[in-house]
Design an enzyme around this catalytic site. Structure first.
Site, PDB file in Angstrom:
ATOM      1  N   GLY A   9       0.796  -1.217   0.000  1.00  0.00           N
ATOM      2  CA  GLY A   9       0.000   0.000   0.000  1.00  0.00           C
ATOM      3  C   GLY A   9       0.830   1.269   0.000  1.00  0.00           C
ATOM      4  O   GLY A   9       0.398   2.303  -0.510  1.00  0.00           O
ATOM      5  N   ASN A  10       2.056   1.194   0.551  1.00  0.00           N
ATOM      6  CA  ASN A  10       2.908   2.380   0.600  1.00  0.00           C
ATOM      7  C   ASN A  10       3.341   2.829  -0.794  1.00  0.00           C
ATOM      8  O   ASN A  10       3.725   3.975  -1.002  1.00  0.00           O
ATOM      9  CB  ASN A  10       4.151   2.094   1.443  1.00  0.00           C
ATOM     10  CG  ASN A  10       5.034   1.018   0.834  1.00  0.00           C
ATOM     11  OD1 ASN A  10       4.659  -0.155   0.820  1.00  0.00           O
ATOM     12  ND2 ASN A  10       6.186   1.391   0.340  1.00  0.00           N
ATOM     13  N   LYS A 208      -3.636  -9.442  -0.449  1.00  0.00           N
ATOM     14  CA  LYS A 208      -3.024  -9.290  -1.766  1.00  0.00           C
ATOM     15  C   LYS A 208      -1.761 -10.118  -1.924  1.00  0.00           C
ATOM     16  O   LYS A 208      -1.444 -10.589  -3.019  1.00  0.00           O
ATOM     17  CB  LYS A 208      -2.734  -7.820  -2.058  1.00  0.00           C
ATOM     18  CG  LYS A 208      -1.597  -7.242  -1.242  1.00  0.00           C
ATOM     19  CD  LYS A 208      -0.777  -6.243  -2.030  1.00  0.00           C
ATOM     20  CE  LYS A 208       0.449  -5.773  -1.303  1.00  0.00           C
ATOM     21  NZ  LYS A 208       0.582  -6.032   0.124  1.00  0.00           N
ATOM     22  N   LYS A 266       3.180 -11.543   4.443  1.00  0.00           N
ATOM     23  CA  LYS A 266       4.241 -11.558   3.428  1.00  0.00           C
ATOM     24  C   LYS A 266       5.178 -12.738   3.643  1.00  0.00           C
ATOM     25  O   LYS A 266       5.555 -13.424   2.687  1.00  0.00           O
ATOM     26  CB  LYS A 266       5.012 -10.236   3.462  1.00  0.00           C
ATOM     27  CG  LYS A 266       4.199  -9.035   3.014  1.00  0.00           C
ATOM     28  CD  LYS A 266       4.978  -7.747   3.149  1.00  0.00           C
ATOM     29  CE  LYS A 266       4.208  -6.575   2.556  1.00  0.00           C
ATOM     30  NZ  LYS A 266       2.850  -6.405   3.127  1.00  0.00           N
TER      31      LYS A 266
END
Length: 312
Positions: A9-10, A208, A266
């Site tokens: 998102g960053n 995601k 992740k």
């Protein structure tokens, strides 16, 4: 080789930054500058997050009371199209004109019996002070959990099971297209049981990184890279004893504990990919992408690694 990347998102919107279209475009332009050189050397598929964008659309929809706010699967499709458009355009401004690009709305199947539906954990939308979070929870029946020193809405995040657009994605990659797909974890869908089996959307958000990992595995990708605002996976993050991990085996990394709301998914996705395929997965910073691919930066997860090796 085929490189599958998942933009955190960053890469789209930095924490605390106003959620304007221009801010997102500026951040995506920076991401495109890191991705374009990779696209010139390799086949490339780009995935991305959409948590802040989905949350904003939900708030904007709730402000118009004449029509019920659209469900999360529809909001996911809207943001996948919006963000894919920006990524495609900014990459297209850097790559040769003849190099094709395509953004695909990507439906992903989830299991209606997934236990995640009973325990919402996925952060979406902006952060709030406790008082505002309590007000929204009472007003909209949303669930909030603490994210650092603030509060964010959480929704169910079931496991991805199947990617419906896999064949057109494969065809596009075979024709040298840079593909943007599975954005925001894809559009969550499930089959309704009954006389006629039909596909329908689901009020949830798929992680995601797990969705991109499934896509990378199904595509037989050579490398799966998750790009975030951390330069590597750290043991003892935030403590004086913190150390960056340079290389690790899936078994060794899986045995460590990482925060469920940040690095945990992740690490889980990287370990899954490396264990299932025997190929490399990596986690690191967007600015280091070329060095991550070369194994010189970030954290690389590989089944050939005997244990854990820390950065000097």
């Amino acid at each position: 080789m085929l490189v599958v990347t998942a933009l955190g998102g960053n890469a789209l919107l930095r924490r605390g930054q106003p959620m304007t279209a221009e801010n997102q475009r500026q951040n995506i332009r920076i991401a495109a500058e890191a991705l374009a050189p990779i696209a010139m050397q390799h086949q490339l598929l780009v995935g991305h997050g959409n948590g802040p964008q989905v949350g904003l659309l939900a708030l904007q929809g709730a402000a118009y009371t004449d029509v019920e706010t659209y469900p999360l699967d529809v909001l996911g499709a809207q943001t996948e199209g919006m963000i894919g458009y920006m990524i495609e355009q900014e990459l297209g401004n850097l790559l040769p004109f003849e190099r094709p690009l395509a953004s695909l709305l990507t439906m992903i199947e989830v299991d209606p019996g997934d236990p995640a539906f009973g325990n919402p954990t996925k952060f979406i939308g902006p952060v709030y002070a406790k008082e505002e979070a309590d007000r929204l929870a009472a007003q909209k029946n949303w669930i909030f959990k603490q994210d650092g020193d603030r509060w964010r809405r959480v929704v169910a995040s079931p496991e991805p099971r199947r990617i419906f657009e896999l064949r057109p994605i494969q065809w596009l990659l075979e024709h040298n297209t840079v593909v943007i797909a599975a954005g925001g974890g894809g559009i969550p869908t499930m089959y309704e049981t009954g006389r006629h089996r039909s596909l329908t959307g689901v009020e949830c958000v798929i992680d995601k990184d797990l969705a991109s990992e499934l896509l990378a595995r199904d595509l037989n990708a050579d490398l799966f890279v998750m790009l975030t605002d951390a330069d590597a996976v750290y043991i003892d993050w935030g403590k004086p004893s913190q150390r960056p991990i340079r290389r690790a085996s899936p078994a060794a990394l899986s045995a460590m504990n990482f925060a469920a709301g940040s690095m945990g998914p992740k690490v889980s996705a990287a370990c899954r990919f490396a264990a299932a395929t025997g190929k490399r997965a990596a986690i690191g910073a967007l600015a280091d992408l070329s060095r991550i691919i070369a194994g010189e930066a970030g954290t690389t997860v590989s089944a050939t690694e005997p244990g854990v090796a820390y950065a000097a």
